[in-house]
Design a protein around this motif. Sequence first.
Motif, mmCIF file in Angstrom:
data_model
loop_
_atom_site.group_PDB
_atom_site.id
_atom_site.type_symbol
_atom_site.label_atom_id
_atom_site.label_comp_id
_atom_site.label_asym_id
_atom_site.label_seq_id
_atom_site.Cartn_x
_atom_site.Cartn_y
_atom_site.Cartn_z
ATOM 1 N N GLN A 6 -22.688 -20.749 30.610
ATOM 2 C CA GLN A 6 -21.911 -20.235 31.754
ATOM 3 C C GLN A 6 -22.794 -20.121 32.997
ATOM 4 O O GLN A 6 -22.368 -20.437 34.104
ATOM 5 C CB GLN A 6 -21.303 -18.855 31.418
ATOM 6 N N ILE A 7 -24.023 -19.672 32.779
ATOM 7 C CA ILE A 7 -24.949 -19.507 33.908
ATOM 8 C C ILE A 7 -25.277 -20.870 34.527
ATOM 9 O O ILE A 7 -25.254 -21.041 35.751
ATOM 10 C CB ILE A 7 -26.227 -18.765 33.448
ATOM 11 N N VAL A 8 -25.558 -21.842 33.684
ATOM 12 C CA VAL A 8 -25.893 -23.178 34.191
ATOM 13 C C VAL A 8 -24.696 -23.763 34.953
ATOM 14 O O VAL A 8 -24.846 -24.312 36.055
ATOM 15 C CB VAL A 8 -26.324 -24.112 33.039
ATOM 16 N N GLY A 10 -24.387 -4.006 34.541
ATOM 17 C CA GLY A 10 -24.588 -4.583 35.877
ATOM 18 C C GLY A 10 -23.565 -5.642 36.210
ATOM 19 O O GLY A 10 -22.796 -5.515 37.159
ATOM 20 N N CYS A 11 -23.577 -6.701 35.422
ATOM 21 C CA CYS A 11 -22.590 -7.764 35.576
ATOM 22 C C CYS A 11 -22.381 -8.374 34.195
ATOM 23 O O CYS A 11 -23.335 -8.817 33.563
ATOM 24 C CB CYS A 11 -23.089 -8.839 36.550
ATOM 25 N N ALA A 12 -21.146 -8.350 33.729
ATOM 26 C CA ALA A 12 -20.847 -8.937 32.419
ATOM 27 C C ALA A 12 -20.599 -10.424 32.606
ATOM 28 O O ALA A 12 -19.561 -10.818 33.122
ATOM 29 C CB ALA A 12 -19.642 -8.249 31.788
ATOM 30 N N ILE A 13 -21.570 -11.229 32.199
ATOM 31 C CA ILE A 13 -21.404 -12.682 32.338
ATOM 32 C C ILE A 13 -20.195 -13.121 31.520
ATOM 33 O O ILE A 13 -19.405 -13.948 31.951
ATOM 34 C CB ILE A 13 -22.666 -13.429 31.845
ATOM 35 N N ASN A 14 -20.083 -12.561 30.313
ATOM 36 C CA ASN A 14 -18.943 -12.828 29.442
ATOM 37 C C ASN A 14 -18.483 -11.491 28.867
ATOM 38 O O ASN A 14 -19.053 -10.997 27.895
ATOM 39 C CB ASN A 14 -19.353 -13.798 28.324
ATOM 40 N N PRO A 15 -17.477 -10.866 29.450
ATOM 41 C CA PRO A 15 -17.105 -9.496 29.063
ATOM 42 C C PRO A 15 -16.792 -9.346 27.572
ATOM 43 O O PRO A 15 -17.154 -8.346 26.962
ATOM 44 C CB PRO A 15 -15.861 -9.217 29.908
ATOM 45 N N ILE A 59 -18.845 -17.233 35.695
ATOM 46 C CA ILE A 59 -19.484 -15.928 35.461
ATOM 47 C C ILE A 59 -18.393 -14.857 35.479
ATOM 48 O O ILE A 59 -17.508 -14.882 36.330
ATOM 49 C CB ILE A 59 -20.530 -15.626 36.551
ATOM 50 N N GLY A 60 -18.469 -13.931 34.543
ATOM 51 C CA GLY A 60 -17.490 -12.851 34.488
ATOM 52 C C GLY A 60 -16.236 -13.229 33.731
ATOM 53 O O GLY A 60 -15.287 -12.451 33.688
ATOM 54 N N GLU A 61 -16.221 -14.412 33.147
ATOM 55 C CA GLU A 61 -15.035 -14.855 32.401
ATOM 56 C C GLU A 61 -15.325 -14.853 30.900
ATOM 57 O O GLU A 61 -16.379 -15.321 30.477
ATOM 58 C CB GLU A 61 -14.636 -16.269 32.856
ATOM 59 N N SER A 62 -14.363 -14.388 30.131
ATOM 60 C CA SER A 62 -14.544 -14.346 28.675
ATOM 61 C C SER A 62 -14.193 -15.701 28.075
ATOM 62 O O SER A 62 -13.221 -15.845 27.341
ATOM 63 C CB SER A 62 -13.677 -13.249 28.071
ATOM 64 N N VAL A 63 -15.006 -16.706 28.404
ATOM 65 C CA VAL A 63 -14.764 -18.023 27.812
ATOM 66 C C VAL A 63 -15.071 -17.922 26.319
ATOM 67 O O VAL A 63 -15.897 -17.116 25.903
ATOM 68 C CB VAL A 63 -15.632 -19.126 28.480
ATOM 69 N N PRO A 64 -14.375 -18.725 25.490
ATOM 70 C CA PRO A 64 -14.607 -18.625 24.040
ATOM 71 C C PRO A 64 -16.042 -18.982 23.678
ATOM 72 O O PRO A 64 -16.673 -19.816 24.333
ATOM 73 C CB PRO A 64 -13.644 -19.664 23.445
ATOM 74 N N ARG A 65 -16.534 -18.346 22.644
ATOM 75 C CA ARG A 65 -17.877 -18.669 22.134
ATOM 76 C C ARG A 65 -17.966 -20.153 21.827
ATOM 77 O O ARG A 65 -17.095 -20.694 21.159
ATOM 78 C CB ARG A 65 -18.133 -17.949 20.805
ATOM 79 N N ARG A 66 -19.065 -20.749 22.226
ATOM 80 C CA ARG A 66 -19.227 -22.185 21.977
ATOM 81 C C ARG A 66 -19.492 -22.483 20.503
ATOM 82 O O ARG A 66 -19.219 -23.577 20.037
ATOM 83 C CB ARG A 66 -20.393 -22.714 22.808
ATOM 84 N N ASP A 67 -20.055 -21.506 19.796
ATOM 85 C CA ASP A 67 -20.358 -21.726 18.377
ATOM 86 C C ASP A 67 -19.269 -21.153 17.476
ATOM 87 O O ASP A 67 -19.399 -21.176 16.256
ATOM 88 C CB ASP A 67 -21.707 -21.081 18.031
ATOM 89 N N GLY A 68 -18.203 -20.649 18.082
ATOM 90 C CA GLY A 68 -17.202 -19.915 17.304
ATOM 91 C C GLY A 68 -16.536 -20.746 16.224
ATOM 92 O O GLY A 68 -16.529 -20.370 15.045
ATOM 93 N N VAL A 69 -15.971 -21.894 16.602
ATOM 94 C CA VAL A 69 -15.239 -22.706 15.629
ATOM 95 C C VAL A 69 -16.179 -23.179 14.523
ATOM 96 O O VAL A 69 -15.858 -23.103 13.335
ATOM 97 C CB VAL A 69 -14.553 -23.900 16.329
ATOM 98 N N ALA A 70 -17.363 -23.635 14.920
ATOM 99 C CA ALA A 70 -18.314 -24.127 13.914
ATOM 100 C C ALA A 70 -18.676 -23.020 12.928
ATOM 101 O O ALA A 70 -18.798 -23.252 11.716
ATOM 102 C CB ALA A 70 -19.578 -24.664 14.590
#
Lengths: 294, 768
Positions: free
Chosen positions: B503-505, B649-654, B19-30
Amino acid sequence: MIPRFALARPASLAAAFDAWDATDGDASWYAGGTEILQVMKMGLARFGTMIDLKRVPELRGISLAGGDGELVIGGSVTHREIEVNQDVARELPGLVALEAHVANIRVRNQGTLGGNLCFAEPHSDPATFLLACDARVRLQGRGGTREVAIDQFITGPLETAREADELLTAVIVPSARSGEGRAYEKAKFRERPAVSVGIRLRVQAGVIAEAHVSVGSLTDIPMLVPDVAAAFLGAQADVAAGTFGEALAKARTRLGHLDAIGDLDGSPDFKRHLAGVMLGRAASAALSEAAARA
Amino acid sequence: MTRVETRRVTTRPTPPSPIGESVPRRDGVAKVTGAARYATDMTVPGMAWAKVLRSPYPHARIRSIDTSAAKALPGVIAVVTAEDLKARGDINLYYGHALTDHPILADGVVRYSGEAVAGVVAEDELTAYEAAQAILVDYEPLTVVVDVEGALGSGAPIIHEKEAKQGFHRGFDEDIQRDHPNVCSTAVQKFGDIDAAFVGAHLVLEGEYRYPNSYAYAMEPYNSMAEWRHGGLTVWTSCQHPFMVRDDVSHVFNLALANMRVIAPYVGGGYGSKSYTKIEPLTAALALVAGRPVKLVLSIDESILTTRGDGARVRIKTAFEADGRIRGRQAEILLNTGAYAENSPLVARKSANRISGPYRIPALDITCRAIYTNTAPASSFRGFGAPQGVLPGESQIDEAAERLGIDPIEIRRRNVVAPGEAPWPKVRGLDADLQADLSLVAEALDWASTPQPSHARGIAISASDAGSEPVSTALIRIHVDGSATATIGTSEIGQGSATVMAQIVAAELGIALDKVSLLQSDTAAVAYDRSTGASRSTTIVGLALQDAARDAREQMREWAGEVWSAESIEEARGGFVVDGVHRGWGEIVGAYFAGDFGEVVGRGRVRKVGATKQMPPFWEVGCVGVEVHVDEETGQIRVDKLVTVGDVGCAINPQLVESQDLGAAIMGFGMALTEELIYTNEGTLLNGNIVEYRVPRASDMPEYIGIIAERGDGVGIYGAKGGGEGSLNPVAAAIANAVRRAAGIRLREAPFTPERVWQAIQERDAAK
């Protein structure tokens, strides 16, 4: 949807005419397709055969091979190819600047100068500028080759002097003389210009000795406006000079009498106003170029 | 390259990774490589293609339809009109979740140019298109009205002669009032003593404002594919709310919900325009008649004719004290809702709620009416009634500041509600700190410094009572290897839900992100979710996922206790510490089922109880600043700098929050500067294509400072709340306010086209 059609892809000029002859005339040439395919999609035109000119080598290339080093641009040269061409950049920088802002990048990469002129859209950027530049087009058919001045070539909105079976093989622009400057300015709010102005001025002994002005997207076709151009004659070739300011004011007044057509970009009044603004900017740019060529 | 700067202001507690990390979009490459599957990519064996014949008339009676030539074309399977559907007896011709006023195909009358009149099914798309052109329709033209003033006039044509039944979706009872036959719905927001507010006021401002009919332009046009098998219906479609579409379509065909399946693969953009039902009933009806699976893909031009955003005319009056405090506000909003209600009754409700802004106002008297006209139907659109009211509301705040000699930021500070304070009775207190947000924007804009000539800065703020019913469920299945599959009804519409939910899961189960997979938006396979809209998913579905993880853990705590006869079980990352030994989730599952198999199913739900009882579940605020340049010769406005605050409030993925804020603000540029569907008085749409309807593009992008404010003040997980619309709502007002300061003109009609600016400049000069 684009209606059904047969596609011919000739690899030489001779093969292109053969392809035409095989069709009974229910055919259209196309190169970039950025205009004609749109019209077909809209259901406003349909042809039994489309003859793709992209593989015809005789229509390619840009050279200074014309008489007196005139600029010769092949009929299927794209906007983008002109934009990045070094000869054009040196000889006619106004055209490079124009091509860099035609429509959008997809159209520039695909669309051709020849196609643009043949389609004769009243909002054409190149047609407006090339009018002021005194350019001409080379048309070739089975019967032979002829050259036609741009102002004779464009005969109406979406209408040209080209016969259906003729091809526009080249666009020829005379080289600049000493003291000459050519410029093009447009107001653009969407894909096509709202209003555009082309200008060619020749400066001799510090005064404007020759002037040509064209307007586009203002009336139903891109056109030369000699009375507007005449307003500049005799004015000092200096934007800060009083005589230039008076000449520009007079030219703008004359522009204001044009029978402008309102469209999505504005009312006739606003478009006439914009034309005046663009005229001032274009004249200033042309004078700068003229000074560099003095 | 345009300068982009991100700032994060964080006062919330640190949440668990990722949470709070800008992990890459999971659908990005596709999506970048073209591998991603959208509804348009779907095919099934035996599929046929459909095309629609549309009315060229904006208002006409249909005398007759001759389909014989179309039917005779080789390759044509079926040609279908409303009469054909009515004759069957197993289809309810009219649909609509708010009002059932919308026929699947025109029922004897067309109400806008572009309305579907007939459908054709053929072996291929081009044949279907050609057959549609071969249908002959005899129309009797009727009087046309395209604007709200005209529609309420005495001689106005009545667009719906019969009053429509209320749709299945509850919540509109109070709003469906028709004091004129062309009124689709009325929403009122009224409290305090409005007369007293105006009588004793130091300053009263009045104005009339206009907001354009607009188009959301999703890159993927409306499309769907329908297949009838074993007495049930499956529809693949590009929609935001698969469950709402399921409910709507089930009413059309009298189907049990269990026999009705809606699948929404990746959705190529929604922006509200794909909320609720669009072409799904038509596609399913054509498939039923043809006896074949049918695919219908609209062009963008047809999509423009399917749903647009509500234009508005707003008359507004605000009373101020000498110190800038607001005493009261009165407004009449007329929304141009077009030919059918769609979701406009709810847009009207929200517009009435949102025009007052995040302010402490003692008296309000707001009426918003959605008006039928002979134009394409309007419905949900990002911002949802807010920008229509924020332009007038925030323009008047600036006007008052100027008249009273108060700085625009200071006058807002004097009126804005404090955190926890409700702007009107019976609603949740504001879960945001707009005083702090104003400071952030002022700093980023360098508000106190003097801008260059012809440049000026402007700000505007807004608050939206999120229209998000807190009704969501989620399932998390934890497998024997410790990986987990979550099923949710949230659609991936480009907003990044596929990434954020994973990310939440991962955070809630304490497992690696690559051990989490998601199944989204298949009504037969995933847990119920009400909708993907109103910026609700991260907040509401996030809570449902958290609840599902809790439920799974509780079950596994029991299982671990049983399997190991445990004396102590302690929480740990990725499992429990059972009598001192770390047992991962997979190990607990395997031990419980006594082998290398089995799974635990965690069930999560959110409803209107507890923390999510009071509406709205959260507020979505907007706080936007711009610096503009005005070319007084051409009338062109250029936005040179943009500042937004994503008060989430809280950016799950900034990074995704920033993308949403920037996207929202740039979308706001559209209606502020260039976008407007232009109808002639005769009902012809002049720019119903994406060449002449000018949306913003990358080259319009200004220098951008995106601020993410994380104060943990939302109702969602880790204090999160919704984002993605707030930064659109104030944009037109912020630009108008900046232009006022740059050029001394007050623009009241959006979009602020060059000609409108030029006219205002001429009026300014004439008044000198």
